[in-house]
Design a protein around this motif. Structure first.
Motif, PDB file in Angstrom:
ATOM      1  N   TRP A   3      -7.551   9.967   0.391  1.00 43.51           N
ATOM      2  CA  TRP A   3      -9.006  10.150   0.380  1.00 43.51           C
ATOM      3  C   TRP A   3      -9.532  10.260  -1.047  1.00 43.51           C
ATOM      4  CZ3 TRP A   3     -11.955  14.289  -1.425  1.00 43.51           C
ATOM      5  CH2 TRP A   3     -13.324  14.250  -1.091  1.00 43.51           C
ATOM      6  N   SER A  43      -8.140   9.020  -3.794  1.00 44.37           N
ATOM      7  CA  SER A  43      -8.030   7.712  -4.448  1.00 44.37           C
ATOM      8  C   SER A  43      -9.171   6.801  -4.009  1.00 44.37           C
ATOM      9  CB  SER A  43      -6.696   7.056  -4.125  1.00 44.37           C
ATOM     10  OG  SER A  43      -5.617   7.825  -4.614  1.00 44.37           O
ATOM     11  N   ARG A  44      -9.488   6.834  -2.703  1.00 47.36           N
ATOM     12  CA  ARG A  44     -10.554   5.991  -2.175  1.00 47.36           C
ATOM     13  C   ARG A  44     -11.905   6.419  -2.751  1.00 47.36           C
ATOM     14  NH1 ARG A  44      -9.354   6.669   2.783  1.00 47.36           N
ATOM     15  NH2 ARG A  44      -7.780   5.054   2.797  1.00 47.36           N
ATOM     16  N   THR A  45     -12.089   7.737  -2.911  1.00 50.05           N
ATOM     17  CA  THR A  45     -13.339   8.250  -3.459  1.00 50.05           C
ATOM     18  C   THR A  45     -13.523   7.790  -4.912  1.00 50.05           C
ATOM     19  OG1 THR A  45     -13.219  10.203  -2.052  1.00 50.05           O
ATOM     20  CG2 THR A  45     -14.657  10.340  -3.986  1.00 50.05           C
ATOM     21  N   ASP A  91      -0.214   4.467  -0.187  1.00 50.45           N
ATOM     22  CA  ASP A  91      -0.786   5.511   0.668  1.00 50.45           C
ATOM     23  C   ASP A  91      -0.468   5.269   2.138  1.00 50.45           C
ATOM     24  OD1 ASP A  91      -1.899   7.032  -1.368  1.00 50.45           O
ATOM     25  OD2 ASP A  91      -3.760   5.860  -1.399  1.00 50.45           O
ATOM     26  N   SER A 144     -12.134   5.117  -6.325  1.00 50.40           N
ATOM     27  CA  SER A 144     -12.339   3.671  -6.334  1.00 50.40           C
ATOM     28  C   SER A 144     -13.791   3.334  -5.999  1.00 50.40           C
ATOM     29  CB  SER A 144     -11.398   2.996  -5.329  1.00 50.40           C
ATOM     30  OG  SER A 144     -10.057   3.216  -5.683  1.00 50.40           O
ATOM     31  N   THR A 145     -14.347   4.042  -5.017  1.00 52.94           N
ATOM     32  CA  THR A 145     -15.727   3.805  -4.629  1.00 52.94           C
ATOM     33  C   THR A 145     -16.682   4.170  -5.747  1.00 52.94           C
ATOM     34  OG1 THR A 145     -15.161   4.295  -2.320  1.00 52.94           O
ATOM     35  CG2 THR A 145     -17.498   4.361  -2.912  1.00 52.94           C
ATOM     36  N   SER A 164       0.841  -1.199   0.000  1.00 54.18           N
ATOM     37  CA  SER A 164       0.000   0.000   0.000  1.00 54.18           C
ATOM     38  C   SER A 164       0.876   1.249   0.000  1.00 54.18           C
ATOM     39  CB  SER A 164      -0.921   0.027   1.228  1.00 54.18           C
ATOM     40  OG  SER A 164      -1.609   1.264   1.301  1.00 54.18           O
TER      41      SER A 164
END
Length: 388
Positions: free
Chosen positions: A378, A380-382, A266, A384-385, A264
């Motif tokens: 944050w 990147s996660r947004t 991040d 991906s979601t 990971s």
């Protein structure tokens, strides 16, 4: 990872570059006294090298795209050797400044091209580890090469150290010649395409984080010799030992950062920057006593270089369509951060705020990096979601 001859050759080149980049920081008092300039003025030699890397990285990468990788890397080490020879022969402050800029021109392209070559000779899931293996030469330089150069500089004069580094350049050229396969030049997507990729938001964001993360480290490390001499009342032997210890920390951090980034990117960045903030804040107090200062220096080294593999991989992934220029420019970004850090530390000294304030400035820079890393994670996660 088993011994891989191309990675060993690249690591030897990185070792030489690491010695010439970091050695002046351990010799700043001697250089300043010999050339009749102040410590902050001598610190600008570090900034000049760093800015030379920043300019040389895109220049060398864009003008050498058609040269086979093996011959390009050997040629870059030839520039390194010439620049260190000029440093050994320098007679005044300005001739040494010019020599440092010449030396720096190879740096960004060597690590940029070398990172891509390193990642290409291993399995895809070990790419970050391969990049870390090449950078291992850089960290090992801080354990052996830089303290040895500082020791030679103290006993025989700083020019002697640069003569030794010139010899290192010749050895590195031989290692690259015998160990690297005949790697063809990659198919070029064109200069404009490389530049367009460099202008992408994720690439620019990754480069900015590299600048800030590197700046946090070099705000303090540039002035480590005068800090230990003034605040810890350290002897030359202790300062040399602390340079070795810092190098041990860099090596451990590089090893952990390479393995952790393969899992990971991040998380590795966030943990490393958090530890860096804490240890630099603590160092403002711990620098007064030899043993606590040594512990802080070790942890500081680990946190600092754990950032390098994930930062390099972030840029290479963000610019995977045309990674050559972006990878080299990221090395320039590291050194731009070095220049900013050295200048920031010098400004703190000139303002009369004292050496502990330098560590506070470094912690503030690391805090900015942590905020950026959290924002990127944050984002990147947004994304991906949203894709899911």
């Amino acid at each position: 990872m088993r011994i891989n001859p191309p990675l060993v050759a690249l690591a030897i080149g990185a070792f030489g570059i690491g010695v010439t980049e970091f050695a002046p920081m351990g010799m700043l008092p001697g250089i300043a006294a010999d050339l009749g300039v102040s410590i902050p003025a001598a610190g600008l030699l570090v900034s000049a090298y760093a800015l030379g890397v920043l300019l040389g990285a895109p220049l060398m990468t864009l003008t050498t795209g058609r040269i086979p990788r093996r011959y390009l890397l050997i040629g870059l080490m030839a520039i390194f050797t010439l620049g260190n020879l000029m440093s050994a022969l320098a007679t005044d402050y300005y001739s040494l400044m010019v020599a440092r800029v010449v030396t720096s021109l190879n740096h960004g392209a060597f690590f940029g091209v070398g990172s891509i070559v390193a990642a290409s000779v291993v399995a895809p899931q070990k790419r970050a580890g391969a990049v870390a293996a090449m950078f291992m030469g850089l960290t090992l330089a801080t354990i052996g090469g830089v303290p040895l150069a500082a020791w030679f500089g103290e006993l025989f004069g700083w020019r002697t150290a640069f003569w030794g580094i010139t010899g290192l350049g010749v050895v590195a050229m031989g290692a690259l010649w015998f160990a690297l396969p005949n790697l063809p030049a990659p198919q070029s997507v064109g200069v404009l395409a490389e530049i367009r990729v460099l202008g992408r938001g994720p690439v620019l964001g990754a480069l900015a984080l590299t600048v800030v993360g590197s700046g946090a480290m070099f705000t303090v490390f540039t002035y480590i010799a005068p800090i230990l001499s003034s605040e810890t009342h350290a002897s030359t032997a202790y300062i040399t030992a602390m340079l070795v210890l810092f190098g041990v920390g860099l090596t451990l951090g590089n090893m952990w950062g390479g393995k952790a980034a393969d899992r990971s990117i991040d998380r590795t960045l966030i943990v490393s920057l958090s530890v860096l903030i804490i240890v630099l804040l603590a160092f403002t107090v711990l620098m007064r006593w030899p043993l606590p200062a040594a512990v802080a220096i070790l942890i500081w080294g680990i946190a600092s270089f754990a950032l390098v593999p994930p930062l390099q991989m972030r840029v290479m992934e963000a610019a995977k369509d045309a990674p050559n220029l972006a990878s080299a420019v990221n090395i320039g970004a590291f050194n731009f951060g070095n220049a900013i850090g050295a200048a920031l530390g010098g400004a703190v000294i000139n303002a009369g705020l004292g050496y502990p304030a330098i560590s506070l400035a470094g912690a503030a820079m690391a805090g900015l990096g942590l905020l950026m890393a959290l924002a990127f994670a944050w984002h990147s996660r947004t994304i991906s979601t949203a894709v899911v």
